[in-house]
Design an enzyme around this catalytic site. Structure first.
Site, PDB file in Angstrom:
ATOM      1  N   TRP A   1       0.837  -1.205   0.000  1.00 52.75           N
ATOM      2  CA  TRP A   1       0.000   0.000   0.000  1.00 52.75           C
ATOM      3  C   TRP A   1       0.874   1.257   0.000  1.00 52.75           C
ATOM      4  O   TRP A   1       0.529   2.268  -0.610  1.00 52.75           O
ATOM      5  CB  TRP A   1      -0.900  -0.012   1.247  1.00 52.75           C
ATOM      6  CG  TRP A   1      -1.749   1.225   1.403  1.00 52.75           C
ATOM      7  CD1 TRP A   1      -2.996   1.423   0.904  1.00 52.75           C
ATOM      8  CD2 TRP A   1      -1.407   2.438   2.102  1.00 52.75           C
ATOM      9  NE1 TRP A   1      -3.452   2.674   1.246  1.00 52.75           N
ATOM     10  CE2 TRP A   1      -2.493   3.318   1.976  1.00 52.75           C
ATOM     11  CE3 TRP A   1      -0.277   2.853   2.816  1.00 52.75           C
ATOM     12  CZ2 TRP A   1      -2.498   4.584   2.547  1.00 52.75           C
ATOM     13  CZ3 TRP A   1      -0.279   4.123   3.372  1.00 52.75           C
ATOM     14  CH2 TRP A   1      -1.384   4.963   3.238  1.00 52.75           C
ATOM     15  N   HIS A   2       2.034   1.155   0.682  1.00 46.49           N
ATOM     16  CA  HIS A   2       2.898   2.321   0.793  1.00 46.49           C
ATOM     17  C   HIS A   2       3.559   2.693  -0.520  1.00 46.49           C
ATOM     18  O   HIS A   2       3.922   3.848  -0.732  1.00 46.49           O
ATOM     19  CB  HIS A   2       3.979   2.095   1.856  1.00 46.49           C
ATOM     20  CG  HIS A   2       3.456   2.252   3.241  1.00 46.49           C
ATOM     21  ND1 HIS A   2       2.822   1.230   3.899  1.00 46.49           N
ATOM     22  CD2 HIS A   2       3.452   3.317   4.085  1.00 46.49           C
ATOM     23  CE1 HIS A   2       2.458   1.669   5.098  1.00 46.49           C
ATOM     24  NE2 HIS A   2       2.819   2.922   5.229  1.00 46.49           N
ATOM     25  N   GLY A   3       3.764   1.730  -1.394  1.00 44.35           N
ATOM     26  CA  GLY A   3       4.420   2.079  -2.648  1.00 44.35           C
ATOM     27  C   GLY A   3       4.639   0.860  -3.517  1.00 44.35           C
ATOM     28  O   GLY A   3       4.663  -0.273  -3.030  1.00 44.35           O
TER      29      GLY A   3
END
Lengths: 473, 382
Positions: A324-326
């Site tokens: 989700w972060h990247g």
């Protein structure tokens, strides 16, 4: 539009009095907030406003459909439609290039040359936040946790509420929608608290995070040539940079919301005082970890299907949380690492409880030791998170283990100068068990504290208008 | 320790005593900082302040006014022009001056009663491609609130006005660079110099009627080994605000029937060769020719290829005192010839080649000013 910009100052200076001038007409206030939210978002790229509106319209319609239909298969179909749209948008803009590139590399290792087109698109800002929030509304309606709103303006205002639109906290419909759906009253105490949070949030961002960013970028940029002491300093500095950057943003977001009569969820609760990885995740980015728990971990089965499945669910949740972060393998590995820490902690928990000392001094020392270990485990995670490759992670860890030297004062002093005052405040908050200790201190102490923060911002702050790290997620 | 967020709520006074206490402390500290850090602590800031004062107080007596940036300020010396032309001259160029700064100084001079017959102006290309943010620290030294509001409106940048207000209200923000330097020096155990750069620059500027006379610098300015290729690659893009203010300046001169001389100032030969090869400068020249066609009161004096040797430069783009005296002498000759013969159809005049160092020209340079200020810190303005 950044909170730390003149543009935002003018925007809010205009919005705030207009908003409260309309206090007797909360529906008009909602319209104003909706317009402000769309303007705020369009300042980055007006084209991507269409995505926000599309997500809003679809989830509003899906919410109503799910509520009106009794057939469970059709209800599920509408939930699936909402998820497909939101996750499809997220996947297309955020993950397509990553997966296409990874697939291409994997195929070429098997001797197959399959050229896959790369998309030349910019990641729409805040897409990970508003899609999650909008999607959770349909899921909540499906689970019958909330009744869907019939008022489209209210729903659109809930999705596009500008203080938390682009970097959270991810608000639950059960918490924020009722606030949008009812009148707000101006409360002086809430206004003071809000102003304090904006001030403190900006201080964390401009003074701590942005000053550390210069050091972090420099040291991570030339990681091959630095010794172990500087590598360790770079990791410590990044740990505080990312914390102050993100928590500074959410403090400011909460403060702005308070000034408008809204309450947003607490997103950070002294995370570096956590005594275990599990404790850390109840203190760091609380709105995301609770979202992942409620909508992913529990949906996967949670701890209801035996120990092995529990570990599998934990690992999957954390890996997806990492992704989700990247869109990069380092984020996947970071998520995997966090999952491993949680699983390891669960395995060790009975033993840790057995050896926990009983005496007051021993107990405090034990807690301090656990904080120290947890902080360093988290720091290893930050190294993975910040590094461009696993080669860099390996290189920096090797430097720490084999080429350690105490960093020169010119490196150490700027880090200590910004981190030490922050830790002093947080230690007071931790010891007193009161996050609002400053606002409850005697007036002369508050005056001195505010003045110190003011001059830290004015003289010590970095005014490059640096973007918040979490905007990229 | 519980991980639940804890917020004990207590009833609070309706008076924000902590905040009011902060306001009081900040007011006291700002008053102190305002006195401790006057404009003289910053050479550029003081230069803009001095120019604004000169425009108001001395420009009315002058027949020739110069506007522009540091090149104009160092290369065109009123003390050389005045005896040669027999016209009272004042140089109102400022360090890093942009098109709006020239316009507002010109307008201020006219409002103070100045009626010059000639204005000389230059626009340094890299500054034309920069927005007004470049001089954030300098605008409050020169512009009034009304002028700043006008600039802000014309630039479509509310930030310009915000910046002015914040800097006027908070000297600590306005002087943060100098305060940070002082703090760093104190941390390193060094004491900051008591000789303020702005005092020396101010003294030099007033002694030279607005000109800044650079000392001799024996470095080889033609050695470009470590210099990046050329500024502004990829085309000449004058920012809209600079473009607007060039036109406003030209319109103002035309409206008052003032002859306008646009000067292209020399740089070292090696640097000029690089500039000539770059597209932006050719495009700049094209834009200048278009301006000439629109303004019959304007002439261009082009000193770029007059072969001023690198020995008479202070750096790649600024002449030292001797170089400035030579250039000013040549400029005076051109202005005199134009005056005698009237405006010709060819209004692009190439300056004749560098004739060598002029004899007898001695101007007070920065080193001299430094000595004077050091010897008599209180009476150096005489």
């Amino acid at each position: 539009m950044l909170f730390n910009s003149y543009h935002f100052a003018y925007f809010f200076a205009l919005l705030f009095p207009t908003y409260w001038a309309l206090r007797k007409h909360y529906k008009v206030q909602n319209l104003l907030l909706l317009g402000a939210g769309y303007y705020f978002y369009a300042c980055w790229n007006p084209k991507f406003l269409s995505l926000l509106i599309l997500s809003t319209v679809m989830d509003y319609a899906c919410g109503i459909a799910v509520d009106r239909i009794d057939d469970s298969r059709k209800r599920k179909a509408f939930v699936a439609l909402s998820m497909a749209l939101n996750l499809g948008m997220l996947g297309y803009f955020k993950y397509y290039n990553f997966f296409a590139e990874s697939l291409q590399v994997a195929l070429s290792r098997m001797g197959l040359q399959v050229p896959l087109a790369q998309l030349n698109v910019v990641l729409p800002i805040g897409i990970s936040f508003y899609t999650f929030q909008s999607m959770s509304y349909v899921i909540d309606v499906y689970r019958k946790d909330i009744r869907p709103t019939k008022n489209f303006i209210e729903f659109a205002t809930f999705v596009s509420f500008f203080p938390h639109l682009v970097a959270g906290p991810i608000m639950r419909p059960t918490t924020l929608l009722p606030q949008v759906a009812g009148p707000r009253r101006f409360n002086l105490d809430q206004f003071y608290q809000g102003s304090y949070l904006i001030f403190w949030g900006l201080a964390k961002k401009i003074v701590v995070a942005d000053n550390l960013a210069t050091i972090v970028n420099d040291l991570f940029g030339r990681w091959q040539t630095i010794d172990g002491g500087l590598a360790l300093l770079a990791i410590y500095a990044f740990a505080f940079q990312i914390y102050c950057d993100f928590s500074g943003y959410t403090d400011a977001a909460r403060g702005i919301a308070k000034c408008l009569g809204f309450e947003l969820a607490l997103n950070f609760n002294l995370p570096y005082f956590a005594t275990s990885p599990k404790d850390f995740w109840t203190r760091w980015h609380i709105s995301l970890s609770s979202w992942l728990r409620d909508y992913l971990y529990i949906s996967l089965g949670g701890n209801r299907r035996g120990t092995l499945m529990l570990y599998r669910n934990l690992m999957l949740t954390m890996i997806i949380g990492g992704l989700w972060h990247g869109a990069a393998w380092t984020f996947v590995i970071w998520g995997f690492y966090q999952g491993l820490l949680l699983v390891a902690h669960r395995l060790l928990e009975p033993w840790l409880k057995r050896i926990q000392p009983r005496g007051p001094v021993e107990s405090v020392s034990w807690d301090l030791l656990r904080m120290f270990v947890t902080f360093h485990l988290v720091c290893v995670g930050w190294l993975i998170f910040r590094a461009n490759s696993m080669e860099q992670v390996h290189g920096m860890l090797t430097a720490i283990a084999t080429r350690f030297a105490v960093p020169a004062t010119s490196y150490l002093a700027p880090v200590v100068a910004v981190v030490a005052p922050l830790l002093m405040v947080q230690t007071a908050q931790y010891v007193s068990k009161d996050l609002d200790i400053i606002s409850r201190a005697p007036w002369y102490l508050r005056s001195a504290f505010y003045t110190a923060c003011f001059y830290a911002i004015v003289i010590g702050g970095e005014f490059g208008g640096a973007q918040f790290i979490y905007f990229q997620f | 320790m519980e991980t639940e967020p804890y917020h004990a709520t207590t009833a609070r006074s309706k008076v924000p005593a902590g905040f009011l206490g902060m306001v009081l402390l900040v007011v006291l500290l700002e008053l102190y900082i305002g006195r401790r850090y006057p404009p003289e602590v910053n050479g550029n800031s003081n230069d803009w302040r001095v120019a604004a004062e000169l425009a108001k107080r001395q420009a009315a007596e002058c027949d020739l006014l110069c506007f522009g940036d540091s090149q104009m300020k160092t290369d065109v010396q009123p003390r050389v022009l005045e005896p040669l032309l027999g016209r009272p001259t004042l140089n109102l160029a400022v360090i890093a001056g942009q098109a709006p700064s020239s316009y507002y100084l010109f307008r201020r001079a006219l409002r103070a009663g100045a009626r010059p017959s000639i204005v000389v102006v230059d626009y340094f290309l890299p500054l034309l491609t920069s927005n007004t943010q470049f001089n954030d620290e300098q605008w409050p030294e020169m512009l009034s609130l009304a002028e700043t509001a006008e600039l802000s409106w014309n630039a479509h940048e509310a930030r310009v006005l915000g910046n002015w207000v914040v800097r006027k209200l908070f000297p600590s923000y306005h002087r943060r660079t100098q305060i940070r330097i002082h703090v760093l020096l104190n941390l390193q155990g060094k004491s900051p110099s008591t000789l303020l750069a702005g005092t020396v620059y101010g003294r030099n500027s007033i002694a030279n009627r607005g000109g800044l006379v650079r000392e001799r610098n024996t470095l080889n300015h033609d050695d470009l080994t470590h210099v990046p290729p050329c500024e502004n690659p990829g085309g000449f893009t004058c920012t809209p605000v600079n473009q607007l203010y060039i036109y406003k300046f030209f319109d103002l001169a035309r409206a008052h029937g003032i002859r306008l001389v646009w000067v292209l100032l020399p740089t070292t030969p090696a640097w000029q060769a690089r500039i000539d090869a770059a597209d932006p400068h050719q495009l700049y020249e094209k834009a200048m020719r278009q301006m000439l066609a629109q303004y019959p009161n304007a002439t261009v004096v082009d000193g770029r290829h007059a072969n001023y040797t690198q020995q008479i430069f202070w750096d790649r783009t600024h002449l030292d005192g001797l170089g400035a005296a030579a250039f000013s002498t040549e400029l005076a000759a051109v202005l005199q010839r134009e005056e005698n013969e009237g405006l010709k159809s060819n209004r692009w005049i190439n300056l004749r080649p560098y004739p060598g160092e002029p004899s007898g020209a001695h101007l007070e340079d920065i080193i001299d000013s430094c000595e004077i200020v050091r010897a008599d810190p209180r009476n150096h303005w005489r």
